[in-house]
Design a protein around this motif. Structure first.
Motif, short mmCIF file in Angstrom:
data_model
loop_
_atom_site.label_atom_id
_atom_site.label_comp_id
_atom_site.label_asym_id
_atom_site.label_seq_id
_atom_site.Cartn_x
_atom_site.Cartn_y
_atom_site.Cartn_z
N MET A 26 5.34 -5.20 -6.37
CA MET A 26 4.29 -4.18 -6.34
C MET A 26 4.66 -3.07 -5.37
SD MET A 26 1.64 -4.73 -8.30
CE MET A 26 0.11 -4.21 -7.51
N ASP A 27 5.19 -3.45 -4.24
CA ASP A 27 5.60 -2.46 -3.24
C ASP A 27 6.66 -1.53 -3.83
OD1 ASP A 27 5.85 -1.33 -0.59
OD2 ASP A 27 7.77 -2.37 -0.50
N ALA A 78 7.33 -0.98 -7.04
CA ALA A 78 6.73 -0.18 -8.11
C ALA A 78 5.98 1.00 -7.51
CB ALA A 78 5.80 -1.04 -8.96
N GLY A 79 5.31 0.74 -6.41
CA GLY A 79 4.50 1.79 -5.76
C GLY A 79 5.33 2.91 -5.19
N GLY A 114 2.37 7.52 -9.85
CA GLY A 114 0.92 7.62 -9.98
C GLY A 114 0.30 6.33 -10.49
N LEU A 115 0.91 5.23 -10.10
CA LEU A 115 0.47 3.89 -10.46
C LEU A 115 -0.93 3.60 -9.88
CD1 LEU A 115 3.08 1.16 -9.69
CD2 LEU A 115 0.86 1.03 -8.62
N GLU A 135 -3.23 0.53 -8.82
CA GLU A 135 -3.14 -0.90 -8.53
C GLU A 135 -4.11 -1.72 -9.39
OE1 GLU A 135 -3.49 -1.43 -4.29
OE2 GLU A 135 -4.01 -3.55 -4.56
N MET A 161 -5.47 -8.12 -9.86
CA MET A 161 -5.94 -9.28 -9.09
C MET A 161 -4.97 -10.47 -9.24
SD MET A 161 -8.43 -8.30 -7.37
CE MET A 161 -8.79 -9.92 -6.66
N PRO A 162 -4.55 -11.02 -8.10
CA PRO A 162 -3.64 -12.17 -8.12
C PRO A 162 -4.23 -13.35 -8.89
CG PRO A 162 -3.85 -11.28 -5.88
CD PRO A 162 -4.87 -10.57 -6.72
N ASN A 206 3.52 5.49 -0.64
CA ASN A 206 3.57 4.50 -1.72
C ASN A 206 2.29 4.60 -2.56
OD1 ASN A 206 3.60 1.95 -3.19
ND2 ASN A 206 5.15 1.27 -1.73
N ASP A 207 2.44 4.50 -3.90
CA ASP A 207 1.25 4.50 -4.76
C ASP A 207 0.34 3.32 -4.44
OD1 ASP A 207 1.85 6.77 -6.20
OD2 ASP A 207 2.69 5.70 -7.92
N VAL A 208 0.96 2.21 -4.02
CA VAL A 208 0.18 1.02 -3.69
C VAL A 208 -0.08 1.06 -2.19
CG1 VAL A 208 0.12 -1.51 -3.71
CG2 VAL A 208 1.29 -0.28 -5.55
N CYS A 250 -2.95 -5.38 -1.70
CA CYS A 250 -3.16 -6.02 -3.00
C CYS A 250 -4.24 -7.09 -2.88
CB CYS A 250 -1.86 -6.62 -3.55
SG CYS A 250 -0.55 -5.42 -3.79
N ILE A 279 1.71 -9.67 1.88
CA ILE A 279 0.93 -8.99 0.85
C ILE A 279 0.20 -10.02 0.00
CG2 ILE A 279 1.20 -7.79 -1.36
CD1 ILE A 279 3.17 -6.02 -0.27
N MET A 323 7.62 -7.61 4.02
CA MET A 323 7.49 -6.17 3.86
C MET A 323 8.15 -5.45 5.01
SD MET A 323 5.60 -5.01 1.36
CE MET A 323 5.38 -3.48 2.23
N MET A 330 9.86 1.17 1.02
CA MET A 330 8.78 1.85 1.72
C MET A 330 7.52 1.00 1.57
SD MET A 330 6.89 5.25 0.49
CE MET A 330 8.34 6.27 0.26
N THR A 390 3.62 -0.62 1.79
CA THR A 390 2.24 -0.30 1.43
C THR A 390 1.39 0.01 2.66
OG1 THR A 390 1.83 -2.68 1.55
CG2 THR A 390 2.23 -1.75 -0.63
#
Lengths: 409, 409
Positions: free
Chosen positions: A331-332, A334-335, A340-341, A343, A360-361, B57-59, B90, B125, B196, B235, B237
């Motif tokens: 996720m990090d 991807a972010g 413009g993701l 979450e 959601m996990p 970061n987007d996230v 997250c 995370i 992270m 980078m 979150t």
């Protein structure tokens, strides 16, 4: 995959294609005094059309620059020469002269017209080519050219550097009672010697295809194969894919015949994809082979950015090496692709098992993810749910072995 | 560096700044049952102006989103709370609620008005915050707040994750017989837990600076320090840099007083640069510390692209680990930044020793490069000779230790 296409994997390589002669010789390109296959010659007495895709690195090796000239000349093509052990990159005007001499010598050794060959090199950067050795090697290869699987095997081995095995595949289909063959040989994204992650692939066919269409077919196949793999994110000064068509089957592939074109495109696609998979699977000290499927991106470019951010993240790659289903690192990564993701929209799967749904996990599935990432091959699907675009990337882990292997020459 | 600025490195941290109270406590954020400092509270009874720089970061982790709201509110600021061990990233709406509760509890524990605190988290995370532990920890930290170096040391330690040591620095200069102090504490780009690469830095000063100018000073200092480091290119979150100014020196820094503003900017720059250097130097399992100077780029963006392509290339980083002066890998990485580099114009130096001049290898110097890259710290200067722009990047090697450390949780 169409049932009409027969796949022979691995195959003898380019010698499988009617009308192509091959040779592989040892000429000590590395100047170590050791006998090692390091020069391949491929020759079609019948003139070919040719297509090429080259590295987009600003720093292009001399053979890449020369090949781009050859391709632009539009002249009929008869073959190519490849050496491993020296990249002929960052070698200045001497490197350009050496690449041109290799071409000329290869044409002469094969008995082909001037301006009808390509040249490719892979190996160390910044070292002048040992031309005395290459002159002998090219002459020997010229004498050895034949249609045997022995020479074809030797050619497939001569282009290797740190690869652990040759990479070949052949596809065939029948059209109007005639067999169209498309064969390829490639070498890996593993570092060379261990200097460079050069990727080379050579494809030959006995179909007849006019140059603009052949180039179009290769670009499409490349986008779906070699452009969708990553071992370490580095792009070499020498990356080259060549496709030669000698027309000896008597069958012409043209835009007007959509069914034939589609079959031919699929045959080339299969060859490129199989070679790409072999290259990733044989990446240096790779222990995991991960298929990343990015879906629901707003644009294809955005999908590719996300895929590459994940596939090249050191933290993601080391977690794969450790068989750790660490979706937080995914996720990090991807972010920070910053496309413009959102979450709260993200679905993430290991194989078919959800890790995140709408951001959601899904912790109840933890045991299943853990089991999946211990496997040598698995897939990760990331649906951004922002649009319709996607990108598939074959990626690998990052192992301590990789670092050890590449820490020095 | 101006002689007028005195640097104290390391220093007691934020407790060095008149008017700032600090506390560091252990509240088992990691839920391991072990006693470890993991909560820091910083409080200025005098209202502060504040500036902040956050991850792009987007996230974004919940505390980052909450802090951006606090900063945008424009309200007077009195302090912040930081925990290590859990990133609160997250974590969805629960994470937002937890971040807000941490703020409110911290304000209450310190006796500060509502809406006057920031919150920062760093660690794993995707795991919900253990709020029962944090409630106790924040209450204890509130009671412990004082101006002692003991608590200030504890605070500097409580924000650490995989860092091997606390990171603090203080600068001071005298203006109109009064001392302006600027102190900072930070935590590293080493992976957290090891999830992270969060970078956190907190800076406090007793200067009086209006908010827009303070933000401008922080953005400039950030560009010259934290934005110029890389350990692994990831980078986080949660990346956050905060600067609080309580004005207790009675000296106002304003645009009208260029000399004072310049001194203050330099003091903040020094604090940020020293913290950035400590972060890189303490990167996970780092064995080399390389200053990359890109010069002669057509634009600052192009210079930064080249610097990051080199500083994040696995092949370049592993060659540094192996003390291999492999300029071929550097050239390859510079080339795939694709800024329109011209090989024949490039000069490359290890420290002051030329490796390439106008693109030509200076092999006579090989022994000297080899000696330089065996050192723990060295510089590489790449002059593209295409323009006037530059970018400096502090980079590190990639070791087998890094991979081992990060391969699993």
């Amino acid at each position: 995959m169409s049932d009409a296409i027969q796949v022979n994997d691995p195959s003898p390589g380019l010698g499988d294609v009617p009308g192509f002669l091959t040779a592989g010789t040892a000429c000590d390109v590395r100047n170590t005094g050791k006998e090692r296959l390091d020069l391949a010659l491929v020759y079609s007495p019948t003139a070919c059309t040719a297509a090429g895709v080259f590295t987009t690195n600003d720093v292009k090796a001399a053979p890449v620059l020369v090949d781009q000239e050859v391709l632009a000349s539009g002249k009929p093509i008869h073959g190519f020469v490849v050496n491993s052990g020296n990249a002929n990159a960052c070698t200045g005007t001497q490197g350009m002269a050496d690449a041109r001499e290799m071409l000329t010598l290869s044409e002469q050794a094969a008995g082909a017209p001037s301006g009808s060959f390509f040249v490719c090199s892979t190996g160390r950067i910044g070292r002048v080519m040992p031309m005395a050795n290459l002159r002998k090697g090219i002459a020997n290869a010229g004498s050895a050219l034949d249609s045997s699987t022995t020479q074809s095997d030797k050619a497939a081995n001569a282009i290797l550097t740190s690869d652990t095995k040759p990479k070949t595949v052949t596809t065939r289909f029948v059209w109007q009672s005639k067999t169209i063959t498309v064969s390829g040989m490639g070498k890996g994204a593993g570092m060379i010697e261990p200097n460079m992650a050069t990727m080379l692939a050579f494809i030959a066919t006995n179909a007849s295809v006019a140059q603009p269409l052949l180039q179009q077919v290769l670009i499409a196949a490349n986008a779906r194969s070699f452009n969708g793999i990553t071992v370490d994110g580095d792009m070499s000064t020498n990356d080259t894919v060549l496709l030669l068509a000698n027309g000896m089957s008597g069958i012409e592939v043209a835009s007007e015949n959509a069914e034939l074109l589609s079959l031919f495109q699929e045959a080339v696609d299969i060859v490129c994809r199989k070679l790409a998979e072999k290259i990733v699977g044989d990446g240096e000290r790779v222990t995991k082979f991960v298929r990343l499927f990015i879906k629901g991106a707003p644009t294809p470019t955005a999908a590719e950015k996300v895929a590459r951010a994940i596939g090249n993240s050191l933290l993601v790659k080391t977690s794969w090496f450790g068989s750790d289903p660490n979706w937080g690192r995914l996720m990090d990564a991807a972010g920070y692709a910053r496309i413009g993701l959102i979450e709260e929209k993200i679905d993430l799967f290991y194989n078919d098992v959800p890790a995140l749904l709408q951001g959601m996990p899904q912790d109840a599935n933890l045991a299943q993810w853990k089991s999946i990432v211990t496997q040598k091959e698995f897939s990760i699907t990331l649906n951004l749910n922002l649009g319709e675009a996607g990108f598939d990337l074959l990626a690998t882990d990052l192992s301590t072995g990789y670092v050890d292997f590449n820490k020095s020459e």
